[in-house]
Motif scaffolding. Structure first.
Motif, short mmCIF file in Angstrom:
data_model
loop_
_atom_site.label_atom_id
_atom_site.label_comp_id
_atom_site.label_asym_id
_atom_site.label_seq_id
_atom_site.Cartn_x
_atom_site.Cartn_y
_atom_site.Cartn_z
N ILE A 87 0.76 -1.34 -0.07
CA ILE A 87 -0.01 -0.21 0.02
C ILE A 87 0.93 1.30 0.00
CG2 ILE A 87 -1.49 1.37 1.59
CD1 ILE A 87 -2.83 -1.29 2.22
N GLN A 88 1.92 1.21 0.60
CA GLN A 88 2.83 2.34 0.94
C GLN A 88 3.42 2.82 -0.62
OE1 GLN A 88 5.94 2.47 4.01
NE2 GLN A 88 4.50 1.69 5.32
N PHE A 89 3.98 1.59 -1.35
CA PHE A 89 4.39 1.72 -2.56
C PHE A 89 3.49 2.49 -3.54
CE2 PHE A 89 5.69 0.36 -6.70
CZ PHE A 89 7.12 0.84 -6.83
N GLU A 90 2.43 1.84 -3.25
CA GLU A 90 1.37 2.24 -4.45
C GLU A 90 0.90 3.74 -4.22
OE1 GLU A 90 -1.86 -0.56 -4.13
OE2 GLU A 90 -0.93 -2.09 -4.83
N VAL A 91 0.73 3.98 -3.06
CA VAL A 91 0.14 5.45 -2.71
C VAL A 91 1.16 6.39 -2.81
CG1 VAL A 91 -0.51 6.88 -0.79
CG2 VAL A 91 -1.60 4.78 -1.05
N LEU A 92 2.53 6.12 -2.53
CA LEU A 92 3.55 7.15 -2.62
C LEU A 92 4.03 7.41 -4.16
CD1 LEU A 92 5.89 6.35 0.48
CD2 LEU A 92 4.39 8.35 0.08
N SER A 93 4.02 6.14 -4.65
CA SER A 93 4.58 6.28 -6.11
C SER A 93 3.40 7.42 -7.02
CB SER A 93 4.30 4.94 -6.80
OG SER A 93 5.11 3.89 -6.46
N ALA A 94 2.20 7.06 -6.53
CA ALA A 94 1.45 8.09 -7.22
C ALA A 94 1.34 9.36 -6.96
CB ALA A 94 -0.20 7.64 -7.07
N ALA A 95 1.81 9.59 -5.50
CA ALA A 95 2.06 10.94 -5.05
C ALA A 95 3.30 11.56 -5.58
CB ALA A 95 2.02 10.77 -3.47
N ALA A 96 4.29 10.89 -5.71
CA ALA A 96 5.54 11.50 -6.17
C ALA A 96 5.74 11.66 -7.65
CB ALA A 96 6.72 10.39 -5.70
N ARG A 97 4.83 11.24 -8.38
CA ARG A 97 4.65 11.05 -9.92
C ARG A 97 5.43 12.40 -10.58
NH1 ARG A 97 -0.24 12.49 -8.00
NH2 ARG A 97 -1.30 13.98 -9.31
N ASP A 98 5.16 13.58 -9.94
CA ASP A 98 5.92 14.74 -10.49
C ASP A 98 6.82 15.56 -9.59
OD1 ASP A 98 3.91 15.63 -9.02
OD2 ASP A 98 2.73 16.95 -10.40
N CYS A 99 7.27 14.76 -8.66
CA CYS A 99 8.10 15.50 -7.44
C CYS A 99 9.74 15.35 -7.76
CB CYS A 99 7.77 14.97 -6.18
SG CYS A 99 6.12 15.11 -5.54
N ASP A 100 10.25 16.06 -7.41
CA ASP A 100 11.75 16.17 -7.58
C ASP A 100 12.51 15.82 -6.34
OD1 ASP A 100 11.80 17.64 -10.17
OD2 ASP A 100 10.64 19.03 -8.76
N VAL A 101 12.02 15.58 -5.13
CA VAL A 101 12.47 14.87 -3.85
C VAL A 101 11.59 14.44 -3.05
CG1 VAL A 101 12.61 16.99 -2.82
CG2 VAL A 101 14.32 15.48 -2.02
N LEU A 102 12.07 13.26 -1.98
CA LEU A 102 10.93 12.89 -1.42
C LEU A 102 11.76 12.61 -0.03
CD1 LEU A 102 9.21 9.32 -1.80
CD2 LEU A 102 9.78 10.33 0.26
N VAL A 103 10.85 13.57 0.97
CA VAL A 103 11.26 13.59 2.51
C VAL A 103 10.33 12.69 3.35
CG1 VAL A 103 11.66 15.14 4.40
CG2 VAL A 103 12.33 15.97 2.02
N ALA A 104 10.99 11.60 4.30
CA ALA A 104 10.17 10.74 4.70
C ALA A 104 10.58 10.90 6.21
CB ALA A 104 10.34 9.50 4.28
N SER A 105 9.58 10.99 7.12
CA SER A 105 9.96 10.83 8.71
C SER A 105 9.24 9.57 9.05
CB SER A 105 9.69 11.88 9.29
OG SER A 105 8.25 12.33 9.28
N THR A 106 9.58 9.03 10.32
CA THR A 106 9.24 7.93 11.08
C THR A 106 9.81 6.66 10.34
OG1 THR A 106 7.04 7.46 10.06
CG2 THR A 106 7.02 9.06 11.80
N GLY A 107 10.24 5.71 10.91
CA GLY A 107 10.64 4.46 10.43
C GLY A 107 9.73 3.31 9.80
N LEU A 108 8.48 3.64 10.16
CA LEU A 108 7.41 2.75 9.41
C LEU A 108 7.33 2.87 8.01
CD1 LEU A 108 4.60 3.35 12.24
CD2 LEU A 108 6.10 1.65 11.84
N GLN A 109 7.72 3.88 7.43
CA GLN A 109 7.63 4.12 5.75
C GLN A 109 8.93 3.17 5.27
OE1 GLN A 109 5.91 8.08 4.80
NE2 GLN A 109 7.83 8.42 6.38
N ILE A 110 8.44 2.01 5.06
CA ILE A 110 9.27 0.91 4.48
C ILE A 110 9.58 0.96 3.31
CG2 ILE A 110 9.88 -1.44 4.37
CD1 ILE A 110 9.54 -0.28 7.32
N ALA A 111 8.50 1.59 2.36
CA ALA A 111 8.63 1.74 0.78
C ALA A 111 9.02 3.00 0.42
CB ALA A 111 7.37 0.93 0.27
N ALA A 112 9.34 4.02 1.34
CA ALA A 112 9.55 5.40 0.67
C ALA A 112 10.64 5.60 -0.18
CB ALA A 112 9.57 6.29 1.96
N ARG A 113 11.71 5.01 0.45
CA ARG A 113 13.15 5.15 -0.40
C ARG A 113 13.01 4.17 -1.74
NH1 ARG A 113 19.36 4.26 2.19
NH2 ARG A 113 20.29 4.97 0.13
#
Length: 407
Positions: A87-113
């Motif tokens: 779910i993280q990968f699917e949601v973040l992939s769509a949210a990052a579609r036109d972004c130039d950098v991704l900033v994540a906080s909390t270690g629960l975000q396994i798929a962000a990087r």
């Protein structure tokens, strides 16, 4: 330039990213925030685009029955981990579609990087507590993973971090690497190192919550990302604050309040000659029989309120602890979960309040803690520390991010 900011957690996890997003907007960048759906309406008031991820976080604040809950089976844990990563990968992939950098906080975000790598954009991990990052100077925070068994009390910090890494790898290594294989990325050996990176940011105040190794230049610590709040206090609250003896604030924010805490607090503040302002929070806290020396309020400007009270009694969340420190008021911290024990220890170590022993206070224990926090030397020390709490950290971090993007 567009920045995707992403977190999983309570208001204390989301608000720092709102502060950073606001500063990025001031520098001419576009910011988008991905967080639990509970915060959609609140984030919209700042005109920051919002993407919901995961279930409502408020469920975690609901009071739980005292009966023991059976531990999930290994198969159930694997299924939950696989679902979370997907779910993280699917949601973040769509949210990052036109972004130039991704900033994540909390270690629960396994798929962000993994999302950032797949899109070919920079990734920044920002911790909101020093103990969230590996160091031999402190033990790891307790993992919010189902079915985990605590390490032996005799273990040192190295052993505790090794156990922490094993737990994270056991829970998320297989589903994360399976996902990475499907999108053409190489596997990772250590999920924790993968999330944190070798150059993490630490969004905490250097005085209140410093990185313990001053020689370690890999960790960038600009300070706590504070969101300015100019809202006036409600008239009812203002009138109450000025209508009698000094007031003590009580609130547990986005976590479940311990049983009987309100009754204990009413007796304790009366014992020390004060009145009580209660923040309803997510608990929710409420007074059955309304007393003239007690007032229950909803969500208000804590920055303004804390300056008007004699002491702040709270759960020890990063945001509440920092706001109380900045207001220069002594604190009584009653930690419940996760990083709250760390911040309770820091309040005690700095001499700006007391850390309550145990998660469930009694009238007697809370009276003793308040008496200790209201001693003249503690009140003076709280004012002294308030003078050095940084207020420009979100702007400093935003400048660093824009410079890295070449803006």
């Amino acid at each position: 330039m567009r920045v995707l900011l992403s977190t999983l957690g309570s208001r204390g996890d989301v608000q720092p990213l709102v502060a950073l997003a606001s500063r990025l907007k001031a520098f001419g960048l576009q910011a988008r925030l991905c967080a639990p759906p509970d915060f959609a309406r609140w984030v919209a008031t700042f005109k920051i685009p919002f993407v919901p991820v995961g279930p409502p976080w408020r469920r975690s604040a609901a009071p739980r029955p005292r009966a023991a809950v059976p531990r999930p089976s290994p198969a159930q844990v694997r299924k939950m981990a696989e679902s979370s990563v997907r779910i993280q990968f699917e949601v973040l992939s769509a949210a990052a579609r036109d972004c130039d950098v991704l900033v994540a906080s909390t270690g629960l975000q396994i798929a962000a990087r993994t999302v950032a790598e797949k899109r070919g954009i920079p990734y920044v991990f920002a911790a909101l507590c020093p103990a969230a990052l590996p160091s031999t100077h402190h033990p790891p925070l307790p993992l919010p993973l189902p079915g985990e068994v605590p390490a032996p009390a005799s273990a040192d910090n190295r052993e505790l971090w090794a156990a922490n890494r094993r737990q994270v790898n056991d829970a998320f290594g297989v589903p994360l690497n399976a996902l990475r294989a499907t999108v053409g990325l190489v596997p990772v050996d250590d999920v924790s190192d993968h999330i944190h990176t070798d150059q993490p940011w630490l969004a905490t105040d250097p005085t209140l919550a410093p990185w313990p190794d001053a020689t370690d230049t890999a960790v960038y610590q600009p300070g706590a990302w504070l969101l300015p709040d100019e809202r006036p206090l409600p008239a009812e609250l203002t009138n109450f604050l000025g209508a009698g003896a000094p007031c003590v604030y009580l609130g547990f924010g986005s976590v479940a309040a311990p049983p009987g805490v309100l009754e204990a607090a009413v007796q304790a503040v009366r014992a020390v000659g004060c009145r009580l302002v209660v923040s309803r929070g997510w608990a929710p806290l409420s007074l059955g029989d309304r007393a003239p020396d007690c007032l229950v309020v909803g969500e208000v400007n804590q920055q303004a309120l804390f300056k008007e009270v004699a002491a702040v009694v709270h759960h020890g969340g990063a945001g509440t602890t920092t706001t109380a420190a900045r207001a220069g008021r002594p604190q009584v911290v009653i930690p419940q979960v996760y990083d709250q024990h760390y911040f309770a220890g820091r309040v005690s170590a700095l001499g700006i309040g007391t850390a309550h022993a145990g998660a469930v206070p009694t009238a007697g224990s809370l009276t003793a803690a308040l008496n200790a926090a209201l001693r003249p030397e503690v009140v003076a020390r709280a004012r002294e520390v308030a003078a050095v709490v940084r207020t420009d950290a979100a702007q400093v971090a935003a400048k660093r991010l824009t410079a890295a993007l070449g803006v």
